[in-house]
Structures are given as structure tokens and as C-alpha cells.
Design an enzyme around this catalytic site. Sequence first.
Site, PDB file in Angstrom:
ATOM      1  N   HIS A 263     -24.845  -2.554 -11.012  1.00  0.00           N
ATOM      2  CA  HIS A 263     -24.836  -1.317 -11.825  1.00  0.00           C
ATOM      3  C   HIS A 263     -26.457  -0.769 -11.525  1.00  0.00           C
ATOM      4  O   HIS A 263     -27.161  -1.601 -11.493  1.00  0.00           O
ATOM      5  CB  HIS A 263     -24.874  -1.531 -13.267  1.00  0.00           C
ATOM      6  CG  HIS A 263     -24.610  -0.275 -14.267  1.00  0.00           C
ATOM      7  ND1 HIS A 263     -25.354   0.657 -14.345  1.00  0.00           N
ATOM      8  CD2 HIS A 263     -23.048   0.133 -14.502  1.00  0.00           C
ATOM      9  CE1 HIS A 263     -24.878   1.593 -15.247  1.00  0.00           C
ATOM     10  NE2 HIS A 263     -23.400   1.097 -15.291  1.00  0.00           N
ATOM     11  N   ASP A 320     -16.232  -2.336 -15.140  1.00  0.00           N
ATOM     12  CA  ASP A 320     -14.660  -2.036 -14.432  1.00  0.00           C
ATOM     13  C   ASP A 320     -14.246  -3.494 -13.950  1.00  0.00           C
ATOM     14  O   ASP A 320     -13.167  -3.378 -13.463  1.00  0.00           O
ATOM     15  CB  ASP A 320     -14.956  -1.213 -13.058  1.00  0.00           C
ATOM     16  CG  ASP A 320     -15.291   0.139 -13.412  1.00  0.00           C
ATOM     17  OD1 ASP A 320     -16.354   0.610 -12.750  1.00  0.00           O
ATOM     18  OD2 ASP A 320     -14.662   0.748 -13.870  1.00  0.00           O
TER      19      ASP A 320
END
Length: 384
Positions: A263, A320
Amino acid sequence: MADSEPTISKGLEGVYIAESSICKVDGQNGRLYYRGYPIDALAKHSDFEEVTYLLLNGRLPKGKELEDIKKQLASARDLPQGIIDIILEQSGKADPMDTLRTATSALSAYDPETPDMSPAANMRKSLRIISRVSSIVATIGRVAAGGKYVKPDDSLGHVANFMYMLNHKAPDKRQLDIMRDMFIIHAEHSSNASTFGTMVAGSTLADIYSAITAGISVLKGPLHGGADEAALRMMKQIGSPENTEKYIESALAGKQKVMGFGHRVYKAYDPRAKIIKAYLISLQPGASQELKTYTAIALKAEKMMVERLGASHGIWPNVDFFAGPVYTAAGIPVNLFTPIFAASRSAGWAAHMLEYWQNNRLFRPLEKYTGQVDLKYVPIKERE
Ligand code: SDX
């Protein structure tokens, strides 16, 4: 004066584009707040309509206010025939995210307030979009499964009606709990790529339909919203827990990105991934063999990735990674994961657009030019 050497921030890493009070992403400590409320508390106690009110208005609603937003969202659910026709025409031909983008864009033709840029009209349009994007996603899934358009059931809440329009039957308790959680968890995440895309479009004073269509376009990519679908396809490809180690090893050796990890902001475990993982674990008793296999693969991949790249490289599971198996448990097909992400995130996109318009400035970054200048034009005959 010669141009001073500009510093280029690739992908705008570390660049602040605005002030906002909508969402705090604490990347170092892995914490997330919507308007100051920790995501865990909202996932546990709230619902999508209340979170939408919170994001759009900056505080939790009182009783009547919550009732009103539920009514406003419910009143916009039914899709115009022209939108249904787009979905029918594109089904089986276009990626669901492409159909969602096209259908959402077309919504502007059915909203007489589209050109009205007053804050009150923009709020009303935002609620209509948030409501209708969910109806569009449900109808895309329904038509893809061979069904016909299902008119909304106004006696149901937003997420329950989404599931009703998708399956032509109200969700059971487990499905509703899962989907309520997922809609809340995906609703907002500060200036992520798709929210930034929305804001860039709106910063030109294009209308909210144009801005949110831009957000959907940006969300599609596997580096962003498309990672939930890509992560589950990876688990399908791995096929069994025994194959996991070999797959991850070869991906890392080949410098491939393992979907659902890493991320730009979180350098700790994504708090949303923690919530979704806990949910997945809670679903194990009585789970199907398929879900058990996905879960075993996911836990093995997580262990490997965290050991290899967690503390050392700041690469941890993100929102996700575990989403796919959890959506599977709710009976959601894999190509509807990212459209559902969009249906939820439409609340965050709208919230940021309404906030940014209060102190709007056109986004216009610079590039460091590396080409030539003052070249002499050569007629085509002399170019051979
Ligand atoms: C979302 O921004 C948001 O808030 C987004 C989001 C939201 O709610 O809106 O949180 C939702 O988009 C989550 C992210 C979903 N995407 C994925 O899971 C795709 C896989 N992840 C990577 O592509 C990547 O981690 C990104 C895109 C998420 C972040 O990329 P960055 O910040 O540009 O980092 P990078 O690609 O430059 O990677 C830095 C290093 C590289 O190694 P080196 O070249 O320096 O040796 O880390 C490595 C990368 O190879 N790396 C990974 C990796 N992610 C980064 N290596 C293996 N697997 C990964 N997943």
C-alpha cells in the site's frame, strides 16, 4: 534565471493536495478513521446509510436525519429503462466495470439537476448517484446470471435491497452481515487514486456525474480497486494450500506484485484487512470446501508475505486480499467485486467532491520537459 532543478514525485508520492476532515489514514500504525470514528466501531455498529450521512455531512445523523437519508436513497433506486437497456446491451460483451462506467455516465441524462452546481443540488445528485450505482451493479450481476431487471424493494435497507436486486430474493442474515460490513469498509479512504481522479475531474467544475465516472474509471485498475478480483483469481490459480509456497516464491523471484499486498500509505497491517480476515475466520464452521480451500491458501500466502516483506519492506495485506473469499461466502461472483467496491466508494468520492468544491482550485501539475525546442519544420518531401 535558469529553471531550478524541479523535484519530481513519481505517482505524487508524499504530495499533499488539499486539507480534508473526511478520513484519516494512519499508515504507520495501521489505523483508519471516517470523520474521526475508528473503522472498527463503524463496521461493528453502523450501516451504509449512516456512514454515507457521516461522510457527506461530517457527523453522525440524529434519528430523523437517518430516516430522511434512507428515504432519499430508497427513492432513487429504480433505474430508468435507458440505463437498464445499456446493461442488457453490454452484458456478456463488456467487463462489468466498463458497463458500470458507461451506465453511471448515462445517469446524467436522467437528472434535470445535472448542470446545477449549487451545494444543495450537488448533495441531492450525490445521493441519487450513490443509490443508483448500487442498483446498476446489482442489475449488471443479475443480467449476467441470466435474470431480468428486478425492481427495488423500498421496504429494505440499502445493502439488503442491493442483494435483493442482485438475486431477486432478500439476503439471509449471514449474507447481509457480510455485505453490510464490506459496504462500510470500502466506503472511503482519503485521497486514493480514484478519489483523486474524481477530484481532478470536479476541480474543472465539471458536474458530479462526470467526476464520479472518472472515479470509476480509475478504480478499475488491478493496482487499485481491481486487486480484490485479481487476488481471488490468484488463489484460484494457486488451487491448493500445497501450491501456495511455490507460487509466491516464483512471483517474488520474478519481481511480480502479489495482488492484495502492499500500500502506498499503510506501512503496517491495513486495519480493514484485519476486519475482513477476522470475518473470514468466523465463516469457517460449516464453510464450503471452496471457501475452506481459499482460506487455507490465503492464510498461507499471508504468512509467507508477512515473514518475507512485512516488517522489512512494509508490505502487508491490504483491504483487497481477504475480500474475495468473503464475497464468495456471500455468493458474489468474482467479476462483481470491484463494481461493489465502486458502489460503496461512491459515498467517499461524493464526500470529497462536495468538500473540495467549498474551496475549489483547478488541479494542474507540471512536468519537467526533457525534449528539444525551436526545431525547424521540414516539409514531408524533404524528410526521406
Ligand atoms: C487499494 O490508496 C488507497 O488508499 C487505495 C485503497 C483504497 O481504499 O482506496 O486502499 C485500495 O487500491 C489497495 C491496494 C490494492 N492493490 C494491490 O493489492 C496491488 C498490489 N500492490 C502493489 O501494486 C503496490 O503495493 C501498490 C500499488 C498498492 C502500492 O504501490 P507503490 O506505493 O507505488 O509501491 P511500489 O509499486 O513502488 O513498490 C515498492 C516496492 C517495489 O520493490 P522495489 O522495486 O523497490 O524492489 O515494493 C514492492 C515493489 O516491487 N512491492 C511488492 C508489492 N507491492 C509493492 N512486491 C510484491 N508484491 C506486492 N504486492
